[in-house]
Design a protein around this motif. Structure first.
Motif, PDB file in Angstrom:
ATOM      1  N   LYS A 173       0.831  -1.204   0.000  1.00 16.71           N
ATOM      2  CA  LYS A 173       0.000   0.000   0.000  1.00 16.71           C
ATOM      3  C   LYS A 173       0.867   1.255   0.000  1.00 16.71           C
ATOM      4  N   GLY A 174       1.925   1.271   0.811  1.00 12.16           N
ATOM      5  CA  GLY A 174       2.813   2.421   0.827  1.00 12.16           C
ATOM      6  C   GLY A 174       3.574   2.594  -0.481  1.00 12.16           C
ATOM      7  N   TYR A 175       3.946   1.483  -1.105  1.00 14.66           N
ATOM      8  CA  TYR A 175       4.659   1.590  -2.384  1.00 14.66           C
ATOM      9  C   TYR A 175       3.762   2.157  -3.472  1.00 14.66           C
ATOM     10  N   MET A 176       2.508   1.717  -3.524  1.00 17.79           N
ATOM     11  CA  MET A 176       1.593   2.214  -4.545  1.00 17.79           C
ATOM     12  C   MET A 176       1.238   3.681  -4.299  1.00 17.79           C
ATOM     13  N   GLU A 177       1.122   4.094  -3.053  1.00 12.16           N
ATOM     14  CA  GLU A 177       0.863   5.500  -2.774  1.00 12.16           C
ATOM     15  C   GLU A 177       2.032   6.381  -3.183  1.00 12.16           C
ATOM     16  N   THR A 178       3.231   5.804  -3.227  1.00 15.95           N
ATOM     17  CA  THR A 178       4.411   6.568  -3.622  1.00 15.95           C
ATOM     18  C   THR A 178       4.508   6.720  -5.131  1.00 15.95           C
ATOM     19  N   VAL A 179       4.325   5.608  -5.860  1.00 13.68           N
ATOM     20  CA  VAL A 179       4.566   5.633  -7.301  1.00 13.68           C
ATOM     21  C   VAL A 179       3.291   5.831  -8.104  1.00 13.68           C
ATOM     22  N   THR A 180       2.167   5.255  -7.661  1.00 13.75           N
ATOM     23  CA  THR A 180       0.907   5.371  -8.409  1.00 13.75           C
ATOM     24  C   THR A 180      -0.222   5.642  -7.437  1.00 13.75           C
ATOM     25  N   PRO A 181      -0.372   6.868  -6.974  1.00 17.28           N
ATOM     26  CA  PRO A 181      -1.438   7.145  -5.995  1.00 17.28           C
ATOM     27  C   PRO A 181      -2.834   6.990  -6.565  1.00 17.28           C
ATOM     28  N   ALA A 182      -3.001   7.055  -7.892  1.00 15.23           N
ATOM     29  CA  ALA A 182      -4.338   6.926  -8.465  1.00 15.23           C
ATOM     30  C   ALA A 182      -4.891   5.518  -8.328  1.00 15.23           C
ATOM     31  N   LEU A 183      -4.016   4.520  -8.214  1.00 17.98           N
ATOM     32  CA  LEU A 183      -4.450   3.125  -8.103  1.00 17.98           C
ATOM     33  C   LEU A 183      -4.247   2.561  -6.709  1.00 17.98           C
ATOM     34  N   ALA A 184      -3.833   3.392  -5.755  1.00 13.68           N
ATOM     35  CA  ALA A 184      -3.558   2.892  -4.406  1.00 13.68           C
ATOM     36  C   ALA A 184      -4.821   2.412  -3.710  1.00 13.68           C
ATOM     37  N   ASP A 185      -6.004   2.969  -4.067  1.00 12.00           N
ATOM     38  CA  ASP A 185      -7.232   2.545  -3.407  1.00 12.00           C
ATOM     39  C   ASP A 185      -7.690   1.165  -3.856  1.00 12.00           C
ATOM     40  N   ARG A 186      -7.065   0.583  -4.875  1.00 13.29           N
ATOM     41  CA  ARG A 186      -7.428  -0.761  -5.324  1.00 13.29           C
ATOM     42  C   ARG A 186      -6.662  -1.853  -4.568  1.00 13.29           C
ATOM     43  N   ILE A 187      -5.816  -1.474  -3.635  1.00 15.45           N
ATOM     44  CA  ILE A 187      -5.129  -2.442  -2.785  1.00 15.45           C
ATOM     45  C   ILE A 187      -6.020  -2.695  -1.571  1.00 15.45           C
ATOM     46  N   GLU A 188      -6.493  -3.922  -1.414  1.00 16.36           N
ATOM     47  CA  GLU A 188      -7.424  -4.262  -0.349  1.00 16.36           C
ATOM     48  C   GLU A 188      -6.800  -5.300   0.579  1.00 16.36           C
ATOM     49  N   PHE A 189      -7.345  -5.349   1.795  1.00 10.48           N
ATOM     50  CA  PHE A 189      -6.867  -6.288   2.809  1.00 10.48           C
ATOM     51  C   PHE A 189      -7.961  -7.295   3.119  1.00 10.48           C
ATOM     52  N   HIS A 190      -7.595  -8.563   3.084  1.00  8.26           N
ATOM     53  CA  HIS A 190      -8.509  -9.657   3.422  1.00  8.26           C
ATOM     54  C   HIS A 190      -8.127 -10.172   4.807  1.00  8.26           C
ATOM     55  N   ASP A 191      -8.982  -9.906   5.784  1.00 12.34           N
ATOM     56  CA  ASP A 191      -8.696 -10.292   7.168  1.00 12.34           C
ATOM     57  C   ASP A 191      -9.155 -11.728   7.398  1.00 12.34           C
ATOM     58  N   PRO A 192      -8.238 -12.660   7.612  1.00  8.06           N
ATOM     59  CA  PRO A 192      -8.672 -14.055   7.826  1.00  8.06           C
ATOM     60  C   PRO A 192      -9.471 -14.253   9.106  1.00  8.06           C
ATOM     61  N   LYS A 193      -9.316 -13.343  10.075  1.00  5.77           N
ATOM     62  CA  LYS A 193     -10.022 -13.521  11.343  1.00  5.77           C
ATOM     63  C   LYS A 193     -11.500 -13.195  11.227  1.00  5.77           C
ATOM     64  N   THR A 194     -11.839 -12.282  10.354  1.00  4.61           N
ATOM     65  CA  THR A 194     -13.240 -11.869  10.230  1.00  4.61           C
ATOM     66  C   THR A 194     -13.945 -12.525   9.046  1.00  4.61           C
TER      67      THR A 194
END
Length: 622
Positions: free
Chosen positions: A440-461
């Motif tokens: 997420k931090g790498y995409m916000e640095t180089v391609t902020p327009a696509l950073a919101d497409r990085i999602e987190f899948h929480d195995p606990k929930t």
């Protein structure tokens, strides 16, 4: 010590000092008629005195007579008379010179030294001098700094680039009802330290990567080393280079870059014209430099890994180093200038104007497909970031000792996202929190327009694991099977050998409707599409032979090959296909950059050693 009573002197010295053994080598001993031993020795005689350390015991009747029973041992001496050899006496107290074979100072010297030490002040203990030879743990501070120096890492964290709302909206990608839309999707699953990366086209699995923790042994593609040439083989036009891996890497003549001014010979002659098409190693020109003229044993060279080690083969190297970034690729010490051909002519002209301003004078730059619609500031930042990395690599190479690792590529997830992720992806889902924050931090640095497409899948929930939710686990099990079924009932059988991979096409349950030629033709068309998909999914490389079912009509054979080449065009890995033969065989090659999917998910059987058969020991014992 009383010279007239040598026996008593020996007893006194034995009571106060450790036992001494005296050997007379190469000389003769003479005795007087009175039975006393003379202190004067022949000039040619060599005396060897050895002092044995030990605790001095009190004299006893058995020890008092021991000096009397001692006899001088003469080695290699020849005497002219037949008189028996007499026991030697101790050297005179005035003779303090060291003798051959002495390990300690004589007793008299020790007595004098002890008296002097009592009078003088005690001296500090002498420090033991350690030799700094190879393998002795010595060395200088510079060697310690070289051992402790860490390789250069790719710069992933940087200040995010600022874009206005119009640029963000144009580069954000398509959306439908507030949700991103794309042809592909990437899933990242981490389990027991092993990272699985699945790429889906719709709901079908088309690519799968397996990444284990970086061990600098098997996952070294893209790393830069300061290697040491071990040997040069002119007959193979290759050299073996030590890069601190279990197996030496190979460097072919075609992968060696050089400056003609650095070679010996007549430099006034103009260089040979460059060929229009690449030549094989067998078609080398006679005026080209040979590898023995470019490299020599024990020479240190800067090289980069272009292919991971596979099975018993070592890694493949190249002296043309390249540093990939998000939008450009920096080629140090080169005049390379290029723009991706996948971009439109209008976009290529725009990027060429930007590249003319930001390109370093001493280095080459290649603009990637991901640079579409990016601003000049982003390209300039990417070039500056790569220049900083190259400067750090140069500084480390000047102080490091070969072989050593200079630059380590980031984790496979970051590399795949850097190479592949664009607006055609509807999202990247990661189930590891640490890896999610890094990406997420790498995409916000180089391609902020696509950073919101990085999602987190929480195995606990979540109720289902990530791969189970998107049906990746089921497709992955089928991807390692030997037989693949076609929609019409036909099948493919994939076999791996040492030299090549063989794929056999069968009709199976497909019986057709009209005639045999039509049935075989339709079955081969389905097989061509599925083979191209399996080669990409299983990452099969090298020589591949496909046995299509025989077709009588030449037009049908050509159409099958055309359909197969069209399906391979979606694969980013370079392939080369030959025409179909009269027997229905198609020979092709696919570039191999590492082990395939089957090798990364399996190991050889310990009973049959990967042969698939177990021999009957009862038959072999006959």
């Amino acid at each position: 010590m009383n010279q007239e009573k040598p026996a008593e002197g020996l007893e006194e010295s034995q009571e106060t000092t450790p036992t001494r053994r005296r050997r007379t080598i190469g000389g003769t001993t003479q005795s007087e008629d009175t039975g006393t031993t003379s202190h004067a020795e022949e000039p040619t005689a060599r005396n060897r005195t050895r002092t044995l350390s030990g605790n001095v015991k009190a004299s006893s009747p058995s020890t008092e007579d021991r000096p009397k029973r001692k006899r001088a041992r003469s080695i290699g001496s020849r005497t002219g008379d037949s008189e028996p050899k007499q026991k030697p006496t101790s050297p005179p107290p005035t003779d303090n010179k060291p003798k051959v074979g002495d390990t300690r100072s004589p007793a008299s010297n020790r007595d004098n030294d002890s008296n002097n030490e009592e009078k003088s002040s005690p001296k500090p203990a002498r420090k033991r001098r350690r030799r700094g030879g190879k393998g002795r743990g010595g060395g200088t501070q510079q060697d310690d700094r070289q051992r402790s120096s860490k390789p250069v890492e790719a710069i992933l964290d940087d200040d995010p680039v600022s874009l206005d709302s119009e640029q963000l909206e144009r580069r954000r990608g398509r959306e439908r009802k507030g949700r991103p839309v794309g042809r592909y999707q990437m899933l990242v699953h981490v389990h027991d330290g092993v990272t699985h990366i699945a790429v889906l086209e719709g709901r079908s699995l088309i690519e799968h990567y397996v990444s284990r923790p970086s061990d600098d042994v098997s996952e070294i593609h893209g790393n830069i080393y300061l290697g040491k040439v071990q040997n040069v083989l002119p007959g193979m036009e290759a050299a073996f280079v030590d890069i601190a891996t279990p197996k030496n890497a190979v460097l072919y003549r075609g992968d060696v870059t050089y400056d003609r001014d650095d070679l010996d010979g007549d430099k006034t002659q103009p260089p040979a014209p460059k060929p229009k098409k690449p030549r094989s190693r067998l078609g080398r020109r006679q005026d080209d430099a040979r590898i023995e003229d470019l490299l020599s044993a024990q020479q240190s060279i800067l090289c980069q890994v272009t292919k991971n080690p596979i099975a018993h083969k070592g890694a493949r190297l190249s002296t043309e180093v390249s540093l990939p970034g998000r939008f450009v690729v920096l080629v140090p010490n080169s005049d390379t200038y290029g723009i991706s051909k996948r971009l439109s002519d209008k976009e290529r002209r725009r990027l060429r104007n930007i590249l003319d301003k930001v390109k370093p004078s001493a280095h080459g730059v290649i603009v990637r497909t991901a640079a579409q619609d990016v601003t000049a500031e982003e390209i300039e930042r990417d070039v500056r970031r790569l220049l900083d990395q190259w400067q750090q690599i140069n500084e480390l190479a000047s102080s490091a000792k070969a072989p050593s690792l200079l630059f380590r590529e980031p984790e496979l997830v970051v590399r795949v996202i850097r190479e592949e992720f664009n607006r055609d992806y509807r999202g990247v889902i990661i189930d590891d929190p640490t890896l999610f924050q890094q990406v997420k931090g790498y995409m916000e640095t180089v391609t902020p327009a696509l950073a919101d497409r990085i999602e987190f899948h929480d195995p606990k929930t979540e109720t289902l694991p990530l791969f189970e939710r998107y049906h990746v686990a089921e497709q992955l099990r089928k991807a390692v099977d030997q037989k693949v079924w076609l929609p019409s009932g036909g099948s493919l059988v994939i076999d791996h050998t040492e030299a090549l991979t063989v794929i056999d096409v069968n009709t199976g349950k497909n019986v057709g409707k009209s005639n045999l030629e039509e049935t075989v033709f339709r079955n081969n068309l389905e097989a061509a599409e599925e083979i191209a998909k399996q080669l990409r999914l299983r990452d099969i490389g090298g020589i591949i032979v496909i046995d299509f079912i025989d077709m009588e009509i030449k037009k049908n054979r050509d159409e099958v090959v055309s359909s197969f080449e069209k399906a391979l065009a979606r694969d980013k890995t370079r392939t080369q296909v030959s025409g179909i033969s009269e027997l229905g065989l198609v020979e092709m090659t696919r570039r191999r950059t590492g082990e395939g999917l089957l090798e990364s998910l399996s190991s050889a059987c310990e009973h049959c050693d990967g042969r698939g058969v177990e021999l009957h020991q009862s038959v072999l014992k006959v």
